[in-house]
Motif scaffolding. Structure first.
Motif, short mmCIF file in Angstrom:
data_model
loop_
_atom_site.label_atom_id
_atom_site.label_comp_id
_atom_site.label_asym_id
_atom_site.label_seq_id
_atom_site.Cartn_x
_atom_site.Cartn_y
_atom_site.Cartn_z
N ILE A 32 0.91 -1.23 -0.10
CA ILE A 32 -0.17 0.00 0.24
C ILE A 32 0.99 1.12 0.02
O ILE A 32 1.79 1.43 0.85
N GLU A 33 0.64 2.08 -0.89
CA GLU A 33 1.48 3.33 -1.02
C GLU A 33 0.33 4.63 -0.98
O GLU A 33 -0.77 4.43 -1.28
N GLU A 34 0.86 5.80 -0.66
CA GLU A 34 0.02 7.11 -0.57
C GLU A 34 0.40 7.89 -1.79
O GLU A 34 1.69 8.35 -1.76
N LYS A 35 -0.23 7.91 -2.76
CA LYS A 35 0.33 8.64 -3.91
C LYS A 35 0.46 10.29 -3.55
O LYS A 35 1.05 10.82 -4.00
N SER A 36 -0.83 10.85 -3.05
CA SER A 36 -0.80 11.92 -2.43
C SER A 36 -1.73 12.02 -1.20
O SER A 36 -2.00 10.92 -0.99
N LYS A 37 -1.63 12.91 -0.47
CA LYS A 37 -2.51 12.91 0.74
C LYS A 37 -3.76 12.52 0.73
O LYS A 37 -4.68 13.03 -0.33
N GLY A 38 -4.27 11.25 1.27
CA GLY A 38 -5.47 10.63 1.04
C GLY A 38 -5.56 9.98 0.01
O GLY A 38 -6.78 9.48 -0.33
N ASP A 39 -4.58 9.83 -1.00
CA ASP A 39 -4.87 9.13 -2.32
C ASP A 39 -4.10 8.00 -2.34
O ASP A 39 -2.73 7.82 -2.61
N PHE A 40 -4.64 6.88 -2.10
CA PHE A 40 -3.95 5.36 -2.12
C PHE A 40 -3.72 4.61 -3.20
O PHE A 40 -4.75 4.64 -4.05
N VAL A 41 -2.54 3.75 -3.23
CA VAL A 41 -2.60 2.77 -4.50
C VAL A 41 -2.26 1.58 -3.87
O VAL A 41 -1.26 1.77 -2.84
N THR A 42 -2.76 0.28 -4.34
CA THR A 42 -2.01 -0.72 -3.85
C THR A 42 -1.66 -1.59 -4.98
O THR A 42 -1.82 -1.46 -6.13
N ILE A 43 -0.92 -2.71 -4.64
CA ILE A 43 -0.39 -3.60 -5.81
C ILE A 43 -1.52 -4.41 -6.51
O ILE A 43 -1.13 -4.45 -7.78
N ALA A 44 -2.67 -4.22 -6.03
CA ALA A 44 -3.82 -4.83 -6.60
C ALA A 44 -4.24 -3.75 -7.78
O ALA A 44 -4.40 -4.40 -8.99
N ASP A 45 -4.17 -2.50 -7.66
CA ASP A 45 -4.31 -1.49 -8.41
C ASP A 45 -3.39 -1.68 -9.72
O ASP A 45 -3.66 -1.69 -10.89
N ARG A 46 -2.11 -1.57 -9.24
CA ARG A 46 -1.17 -1.62 -10.32
C ARG A 46 -1.11 -3.05 -11.20
O ARG A 46 -1.24 -2.77 -12.35
N GLU A 47 -0.99 -3.85 -10.23
CA GLU A 47 -0.94 -5.16 -11.25
C GLU A 47 -2.17 -5.30 -12.05
O GLU A 47 -2.20 -6.03 -13.11
N ALA A 48 -3.50 -4.87 -11.66
CA ALA A 48 -4.59 -5.31 -12.43
C ALA A 48 -4.57 -4.30 -13.71
O ALA A 48 -4.83 -4.90 -14.92
N GLU A 49 -4.04 -3.05 -13.60
CA GLU A 49 -3.90 -2.11 -14.84
C GLU A 49 -3.09 -2.79 -15.86
O GLU A 49 -3.10 -2.80 -17.03
N LEU A 50 -1.76 -3.14 -15.20
CA LEU A 50 -0.78 -3.57 -16.25
C LEU A 50 -1.34 -4.90 -16.87
O LEU A 50 -0.86 -5.11 -18.04
N TRP A 51 -2.06 -5.63 -16.43
CA TRP A 51 -2.63 -6.94 -16.75
C TRP A 51 -3.76 -6.31 -17.85
O TRP A 51 -3.80 -7.07 -18.96
N LEU A 52 -4.48 -5.77 -17.74
CA LEU A 52 -5.37 -5.21 -18.54
C LEU A 52 -5.14 -4.39 -20.00
O LEU A 52 -5.64 -4.62 -21.04
N THR A 53 -4.16 -3.48 -19.68
CA THR A 53 -3.70 -2.44 -20.74
C THR A 53 -3.31 -3.37 -21.96
O THR A 53 -4.16 -2.99 -23.21
N PRO A 54 -2.64 -4.25 -22.24
CA PRO A 54 -2.24 -4.64 -23.42
C PRO A 54 -3.44 -5.62 -23.94
O PRO A 54 -3.62 -5.64 -25.14
N ARG A 55 -4.23 -6.41 -23.15
CA ARG A 55 -5.26 -6.98 -23.58
C ARG A 55 -6.52 -6.23 -24.11
O ARG A 55 -6.98 -6.41 -25.17
N LEU A 56 -6.73 -4.77 -23.49
CA LEU A 56 -7.68 -4.09 -24.07
C LEU A 56 -7.17 -3.66 -25.57
O LEU A 56 -8.08 -3.43 -26.44
N GLU A 57 -6.15 -3.16 -25.48
CA GLU A 57 -5.44 -2.51 -26.40
C GLU A 57 -5.63 -3.67 -27.84
O GLU A 57 -5.84 -2.94 -28.96
N ALA A 58 -5.35 -4.75 -27.46
CA ALA A 58 -5.58 -5.79 -28.59
C ALA A 58 -6.79 -5.84 -29.24
O ALA A 58 -7.01 -6.44 -30.23
N LEU A 59 -8.08 -5.60 -28.38
CA LEU A 59 -9.10 -5.60 -28.93
C LEU A 59 -9.66 -4.81 -29.74
O LEU A 59 -10.70 -5.18 -30.49
N VAL A 60 -9.03 -3.67 -29.81
CA VAL A 60 -9.49 -2.54 -30.71
C VAL A 60 -8.43 -1.87 -31.28
O VAL A 60 -7.44 -1.48 -30.67
N SER A 61 -8.11 -2.13 -32.59
CA SER A 61 -7.03 -1.65 -33.58
C SER A 61 -6.85 -0.06 -33.31
O SER A 61 -7.78 0.84 -33.51
#
Length: 272
Positions: A32-61
């Motif tokens: 768990i990290e705090e990007k800015s005051k009161g704005d948090f990010v977790t490993i789940a946020d980061r890993e989920a976005e990294l997993w989704l990004t190439p797969r979504l981009e592959a769906l639409v040219s």
């Protein structure tokens, strides 16, 4: 609605099963990290976005992903919202603070924008396994426990003591915050979940009557706004009366179940 709707829904379910739910209530020190005051990010946020990004981009040219965590690391990426090329907005874990606290009110949100217009939207709530989808001009749909039904936001109650609303005022200019806080004091029920995925789907389902927002990051609002509109609701700026659009980054915006309710609530807030 076609294979794209189903393909994205399948990706959302898979990313939740792979990257999000295995970490729910099991986050470790350093995840768990705090990007800015009161704005948090977790490993789940980061890993989920990294997993989704190439797969979504592959769906639409030619498409690109505008993800919350990618923008946090590279603010210039926000410029993608101005592109006329296809753009995916991704909020990998909306309601991160709830996720960290072990509350079940969090979701995955995705939308597809073409030429600045939201065309399709998806909101997935991993704990109950519920999914909202919408396609511009084709309606919005809710899937729960294997059953799918068309969403209809219905009509807000006329009497304020019967109204349920979520009031997000953290980023509001002082004058608007004061008005909204006064208004929230006279409605029947404050229903703040501090999660756009939950709030928008609750309005689209007729479970909440209104929500207020000011900071309008695309990944937070493009999916829900299309779902609410396709269910018969309204998402509009109270200051200038302009409907929300993906390239709009600030409010004050009011989300309501129907046109008449929006006008009544907005008039009441503006009059305070």
């Amino acid at each position: 609605m076609g294979n794209l709707i189903d393909d994205v829904a399948a990706l959302m379910r898979e990313v939740a099963a792979r990257e999000i739910m295995p970490r729910f209530r099991l986050l470790k020190e350093g995840e768990i990290e705090e990007k800015s005051k009161g704005d948090f990010v977790t490993i789940a946020d980061r890993e989920a976005e990294l997993w989704l990004t190439p797969r979504l981009e592959a769906l639409v040219s030619g498409s690109r992903v505008l993800g919350e965590e990618a923008v946090a690391g590279e603010p210039a990426r926000m410029g993608l919202i101005e592109s006329d090329d296809p753009v995916w907005t991704v909020d990998p874990v909306d309601g991160t603070s709830n996720f960290i606290a072990g509350r079940e009110t969090f979701g995955v949100m995705i939308a597809l924008i073409r030429r600045g217009i939201a065309e399709q939207a998806w909101i997935y709530l991993p704990v109950p396994g519920e999914l909202a989808i919408a396609e511009r001009g084709a309606g919005a749909w809710w899937t729960s426990k294997g059953q799918t039904e068309r969403l209809s936001a219905g009509h807000a109650p006329r009497e304020l003591p019967d109204v349920a609303g979520a009031f997000n005022t953290r980023f509001m200019p002082e004058a608007w915050r004061e008005r909204i806080e006064k208004f929230s004091a006279v409605v029947g029920r404050k229903a703040n979940d501090f999660c756009s995925a939950v709030d928008y789907t609750a309005v689209a389902r007729g479970r909440k009557d209104l929500v207020t927002y000011h900071r309008m990051m695309p990944w937070d609002h493009v999916p829900g706004s299309l779902i609410v509109r396709e269910a018969g609701g309204v998402v509009r700026d109270m200051a200038n009366g302009v409907d929300y659009a993906p390239r709009t980054l600030a409010g004050p915006h009011l989300v309501a179940r129907d046109e008449e309710g929006w006008r009544r609530f907005a008039d009441a807030i503006r009059g305070l």
